[in-house]
Design a protein around this motif. Structure first.
Motif, PDB file in Angstrom:
ATOM      1  N   VAL A 199     120.633 -43.338-137.345  1.00 61.42           N
ATOM      2  CA  VAL A 199     121.924 -43.355-138.011  1.00 61.42           C
ATOM      3  C   VAL A 199     122.861 -44.231-137.187  1.00 61.42           C
ATOM      4  O   VAL A 199     122.895 -44.146-135.951  1.00 61.42           O
ATOM      5  N   ASP A 200     123.603 -45.107-137.848  1.00 61.56           N
ATOM      6  CA  ASP A 200     124.591 -45.971-137.188  1.00 61.56           C
ATOM      7  C   ASP A 200     125.967 -45.319-137.269  1.00 61.56           C
ATOM      8  O   ASP A 200     126.397 -44.887-138.354  1.00 61.56           O
ATOM      9  N   ILE A 201     126.657 -45.282-136.129  1.00 57.28           N
ATOM     10  CA  ILE A 201     127.976 -44.650-136.060  1.00 57.28           C
ATOM     11  C   ILE A 201     128.966 -45.649-135.483  1.00 57.28           C
ATOM     12  O   ILE A 201     128.741 -46.204-134.398  1.00 57.28           O
ATOM     13  N   TRP A 202     130.048 -45.891-136.196  1.00 54.44           N
ATOM     14  CA  TRP A 202     131.097 -46.811-135.741  1.00 54.44           C
ATOM     15  C   TRP A 202     132.235 -45.998-135.135  1.00 54.44           C
ATOM     16  O   TRP A 202     132.857 -45.166-135.813  1.00 54.44           O
ATOM     17  N   ILE A 203     132.512 -46.224-133.854  1.00 57.66           N
ATOM     18  CA  ILE A 203     133.572 -45.530-133.129  1.00 57.66           C
ATOM     19  C   ILE A 203     134.775 -46.458-133.004  1.00 57.66           C
ATOM     20  O   ILE A 203     134.647 -47.616-132.577  1.00 57.66           O
ATOM     21  N   LYS A 204     135.927 -45.929-133.368  1.00 57.49           N
ATOM     22  CA  LYS A 204     137.178 -46.695-133.269  1.00 57.49           C
ATOM     23  C   LYS A 204     138.053 -46.082-132.185  1.00 57.49           C
ATOM     24  O   LYS A 204     138.289 -44.877-132.181  1.00 57.49           O
ATOM     25  N   ILE A 205     138.536 -46.904-131.262  1.00 56.54           N
ATOM     26  CA  ILE A 205     139.489 -46.444-130.254  1.00 56.54           C
ATOM     27  C   ILE A 205     140.736 -47.297-130.375  1.00 56.54           C
ATOM     28  O   ILE A 205     140.665 -48.535-130.450  1.00 56.54           O
ATOM     29  N   GLU A 206     141.871 -46.626-130.441  1.00 55.18           N
ATOM     30  CA  GLU A 206     143.130 -47.300-130.762  1.00 55.18           C
ATOM     31  C   GLU A 206     144.179 -47.016-129.695  1.00 55.18           C
ATOM     32  O   GLU A 206     144.284 -45.902-129.187  1.00 55.18           O
ATOM     33  N   ASN A 207     144.943 -48.054-129.353  1.00 52.70           N
ATOM     34  CA  ASN A 207     146.056 -47.928-128.424  1.00 52.70           C
ATOM     35  C   ASN A 207     147.349 -47.942-129.237  1.00 52.70           C
ATOM     36  O   ASN A 207     147.766 -48.982-129.736  1.00 52.70           O
ATOM     37  N   THR A 208     147.963 -46.782-129.374  1.00 53.27           N
ATOM     38  CA  THR A 208     149.179 -46.676-130.177  1.00 53.27           C
ATOM     39  C   THR A 208     150.443 -46.753-129.331  1.00 53.27           C
ATOM     40  O   THR A 208     151.543 -46.597-129.847  1.00 53.27           O
ATOM     41  N   GLY A 209     150.272 -46.966-128.021  1.00 55.35           N
ATOM     42  CA  GLY A 209     151.426 -47.001-127.132  1.00 55.35           C
ATOM     43  C   GLY A 209     152.005 -48.397-126.961  1.00 55.35           C
ATOM     44  O   GLY A 209     151.621 -49.357-127.624  1.00 55.35           O
ATOM     45  N   SER A 210     152.939 -48.503-126.021  1.00 51.82           N
ATOM     46  CA  SER A 210     153.610 -49.779-125.773  1.00 51.82           C
ATOM     47  C   SER A 210     153.023 -50.525-124.576  1.00 51.82           C
ATOM     48  O   SER A 210     153.345 -51.692-124.352  1.00 51.82           O
ATOM     49  N   GLY A 211     152.168 -49.864-123.805  1.00 45.40           N
ATOM     50  CA  GLY A 211     151.527 -50.525-122.666  1.00 45.40           C
ATOM     51  C   GLY A 211     150.057 -50.766-122.931  1.00 45.40           C
ATOM     52  O   GLY A 211     149.454 -50.166-123.821  1.00 45.40           O
ATOM     53  N   LYS A 212     149.452 -51.643-122.159  1.00 43.83           N
ATOM     54  CA  LYS A 212     148.049 -51.975-122.389  1.00 43.83           C
ATOM     55  C   LYS A 212     147.144 -51.177-121.460  1.00 43.83           C
ATOM     56  O   LYS A 212     147.549 -50.718-120.398  1.00 43.83           O
ATOM     57  N   SER A 213     145.899 -51.004-121.908  1.00 37.00           N
ATOM     58  CA  SER A 213     144.867 -50.398-121.074  1.00 37.00           C
ATOM     59  C   SER A 213     144.135 -51.525-120.348  1.00 37.00           C
ATOM     60  O   SER A 213     143.634 -52.456-120.979  1.00 37.00           O
ATOM     61  N   GLU A 214     144.065 -51.431-119.028  1.00 42.04           N
ATOM     62  CA  GLU A 214     143.570 -52.553-118.230  1.00 42.04           C
ATOM     63  C   GLU A 214     142.045 -52.686-118.235  1.00 42.04           C
ATOM     64  O   GLU A 214     141.505 -53.792-118.240  1.00 42.04           O
ATOM     65  N   ASP A 215     141.330 -51.563-118.229  1.00 43.10           N
ATOM     66  CA  ASP A 215     139.871 -51.630-118.121  1.00 43.10           C
ATOM     67  C   ASP A 215     139.264 -50.437-118.856  1.00 43.10           C
ATOM     68  O   ASP A 215     138.755 -49.500-118.245  1.00 43.10           O
ATOM     69  N   LEU A 216     139.297 -50.489-120.176  1.00 38.82           N
ATOM     70  CA  LEU A 216     138.900 -49.375-121.017  1.00 38.82           C
ATOM     71  C   LEU A 216     137.385 -49.338-121.208  1.00 38.82           C
ATOM     72  O   LEU A 216     136.755 -50.372-121.447  1.00 38.82           O
ATOM     73  N   SER A 217     136.802 -48.132-121.101  1.00 40.57           N
ATOM     74  CA  SER A 217     135.380 -47.922-121.379  1.00 40.57           C
ATOM     75  C   SER A 217     135.229 -46.702-122.278  1.00 40.57           C
ATOM     76  O   SER A 217     136.021 -45.759-122.196  1.00 40.57           O
ATOM     77  N   ILE A 218     134.200 -46.735-123.142  1.00 46.95           N
ATOM     78  CA  ILE A 218     133.876 -45.574-123.967  1.00 46.95           C
ATOM     79  C   ILE A 218     132.415 -45.223-123.758  1.00 46.95           C
ATOM     80  O   ILE A 218     131.590 -46.076-123.403  1.00 46.95           O
ATOM     81  N   LYS A 219     132.110 -43.948-123.976  1.00 46.90           N
ATOM     82  CA  LYS A 219     130.762 -43.455-123.759  1.00 46.90           C
ATOM     83  C   LYS A 219     130.437 -42.414-124.818  1.00 46.90           C
ATOM     84  O   LYS A 219     131.279 -41.588-125.166  1.00 46.90           O
ATOM     85  N   ILE A 220     129.225 -42.438-125.337  1.00 46.75           N
ATOM     86  CA  ILE A 220     128.792 -41.447-126.306  1.00 46.75           C
ATOM     87  C   ILE A 220     127.785 -40.502-125.651  1.00 46.75           C
ATOM     88  O   ILE A 220     126.922 -40.939-124.877  1.00 46.75           O
ATOM     89  N   VAL A 221     127.947 -39.206-125.910  1.00 46.70           N
ATOM     90  CA  VAL A 221     127.068 -38.180-125.351  1.00 46.70           C
ATOM     91  C   VAL A 221     126.565 -37.326-126.513  1.00 46.70           C
ATOM     92  O   VAL A 221     127.236 -36.377-126.928  1.00 46.70           O
ATOM     93  N   PRO A 222     125.416 -37.664-127.088  1.00 44.96           N
ATOM     94  CA  PRO A 222     124.920 -36.905-128.241  1.00 44.96           C
ATOM     95  C   PRO A 222     124.299 -35.576-127.828  1.00 44.96           C
ATOM     96  O   PRO A 222     123.859 -35.394-126.695  1.00 44.96           O
ATOM     97  N   GLU A 223     124.281 -34.632-128.751  1.00 39.36           N
ATOM     98  CA  GLU A 223     123.636 -33.342-128.570  1.00 39.36           C
ATOM     99  C   GLU A 223     122.507 -33.213-129.585  1.00 39.36           C
ATOM    100  O   GLU A 223     122.531 -33.845-130.642  1.00 39.36           O
ATOM    101  N   TYR A 224     121.530 -32.387-129.237  1.00 40.83           N
ATOM    102  CA  TYR A 224     120.397 -32.201-130.143  1.00 40.83           C
ATOM    103  C   TYR A 224     120.908 -31.773-131.513  1.00 40.83           C
ATOM    104  O   TYR A 224     121.815 -30.947-131.610  1.00 40.83           O
ATOM    105  N   PRO A 225     120.400 -32.355-132.591  1.00 42.63           N
ATOM    106  CA  PRO A 225     119.175 -33.168-132.722  1.00 42.63           C
ATOM    107  C   PRO A 225     119.406 -34.666-132.611  1.00 42.63           C
ATOM    108  O   PRO A 225     118.549 -35.450-133.016  1.00 42.63           O
TER     109      PRO A 225
END
Length: 394
Positions: free
Chosen positions: A36-62
């Motif tokens: 299954v393909d999953i599209w993750i969206k991460i959004e910055n709604t603030g007034s400052g920028k994120s300098e070094d953003l990372s995301i990680k997925i941690v699936p659970e069974y199944p």
């Protein structure tokens, strides 16, 4: 430090204004024994920028990753009012059961910083539907009340309709039915507005032109500012396509009832009639509107003036009789003007204004007495003249 949210609402971290959500996943439902393909969206709604953003997925069974090396994605710099989208591929175990599967998404604002975690769910099933019916919102969502006030609770109802007009469609030489499925429908809140209804999970079918109504309960924070807020309404339909996302505007306006004296606020010789113009300045209809006056040692009649329902910008004039048991005390009294009303099913009571009620002593005018005396004299003269003339004729 973690934050577990199934709705994808932003979690604040050291002033961060980042929020993560599942944009979509395909197929729907996620098929047992397949990817299954999953599209993750991460959004910055603030007034400052994120300098070094990372995301990680941690699936659970199944659910499991196609490769552990693909778990972390470094986004890098994410400027204000911008978003990034990343696609993950997960495998659904061949021994999984139909139902709901969950996974965690973590995001890190900067390298070596704390991770913020949110939990999401997808539907797992054994059948992927190839129906081509598409569900759309018919008309505008119905909001009750139409415009919310701070602290209000209410509802939003959606009329969902299968937009297909025929019972089948031919695509590239292959026939498909045009039934539509609403496998899930989710309304997500925002800062200051909470959706208290759960996600709808459906298993029925909407034929071409058929519709259904879904209603969600929402709660508005009492400290929210006036303005327009947007809720996210998402539908997962038939497999592989026909998923929809809408931004639903919610208006919050604290304006209510205005009460303005239309005559001087005074009692003469301890009594008098006060007159007020009552106006509804809220953008929608208010019901059960009533006005109450209070002042020390002053009795008012009626004690509470019931106006009833008022349309926007409607004006109503009321008169309230007031009388004090201490008419000789000429010192002014504080007059508290309060209003009760309902916005939808929400009852509100507030002090509209505090004004000065003057006490005046007025001497009775002798003009009326003089007029009566002169009238009696004239009557006596007229009667005497009438008797005199009658005697002369005799």
């Amino acid at each position: 430090m973690s934050c577990l949210l199934s709705t994808g609402v932003a979690c604040a971290l050291q002033g961060s204004a980042l929020s993560v959500s599942v944009l979509k996943y395909e197929p729907v439902p996620a098929e047992i024994g397949k990817y299954v393909d999953i599209w993750i969206k991460i959004e910055n709604t603030g007034s400052g920028k994120s300098e070094d953003l990372s995301i990680k997925i941690v699936p659970e069974y199944p659910l499991s990753l196609d490769s552990e090396s693909n778990a972390v994605k470094n986004i890098g710099i994410l400027g204000p009012k911008s978003a990034a989208i990343h696609k993950y591929r997960l495998y659904v175990d061949e021994n999984a059961k139909q139902g709901v599967a969950s996974f965690d998404v973590q995001y890190q604002k900067e390298k070596d910083g704390a991770w913020v975690e949110e939990t999401f769910e997808i539907i797992v099933g054994s059948v992927a539907f190839n129906s081509k019916g598409n569900v759309q919102i018919e008309g505008d969502p119905v909001k009750e009340p139409e415009v919310f006030m701070p602290g209000d609770t209410g509802t939003i109802s959606f009329n969902l309709k299968n937009s297909a007009t025929a019972y089948s469609v031919n695509i590239n030489g292959e026939d498909f039915d045009t039934n539509a499925r609403i496998q899930s429908a989710t309304l997500k809140g925002t800062d200051g507005i909470e959706v208290v209804s759960d996600t709808y999970y459906g298993n029925g079918i909407l034929g071409p032109g058929e519709s259904m109504i879904l209603t969600y309960n929402i709660k508005v924070d009492k400290n929210i500012s006036d303005g327009i807020y947007y809720l996210d309404f998402s539908i997962i339909g038939s497999s592989h396509s026909y998923n929809n996302n809408w931004r639903i505007p919610i208006k919050v306006d604290s304006s209510s009832v205005r009460i303005v004296p239309s005559k001087p606020l005074k009692l003469e010789n301890g009594k008098g009639t006060l007159e007020f113009d009552v106006a509804n300045i809220h953008p929608n209809k208010l019901s059960s509107v009533s006005v109450k006056l209070e002042a020390d040692d002053v009795d008012f009649s009626p004690t509470e003036y019931f106006v009833g329902s008022m349309e926007p910008d409607e004006l109503f004039t009321i008169q309230v009789y007031g009388e004090t048991s201490s008419p000789s005390d000429n010192y002014p009294r504080q007059l508290k003007i309060s209003a009760n009303y309902r916005n939808g099913l929400n009852e509100h009571e507030e002090v509209i204004d505090v004004k000065e009620l003057r006490m005046e002593t007025v001497k009775e005018s002798s003009t009326i007495g003089s007029f009566v005396f002169m009238f009696l004299i004239a009557a006596l003269i007229g009667a005497g003249y009438f008797l005199y003339k009658r005697r002369k004729q005799n």
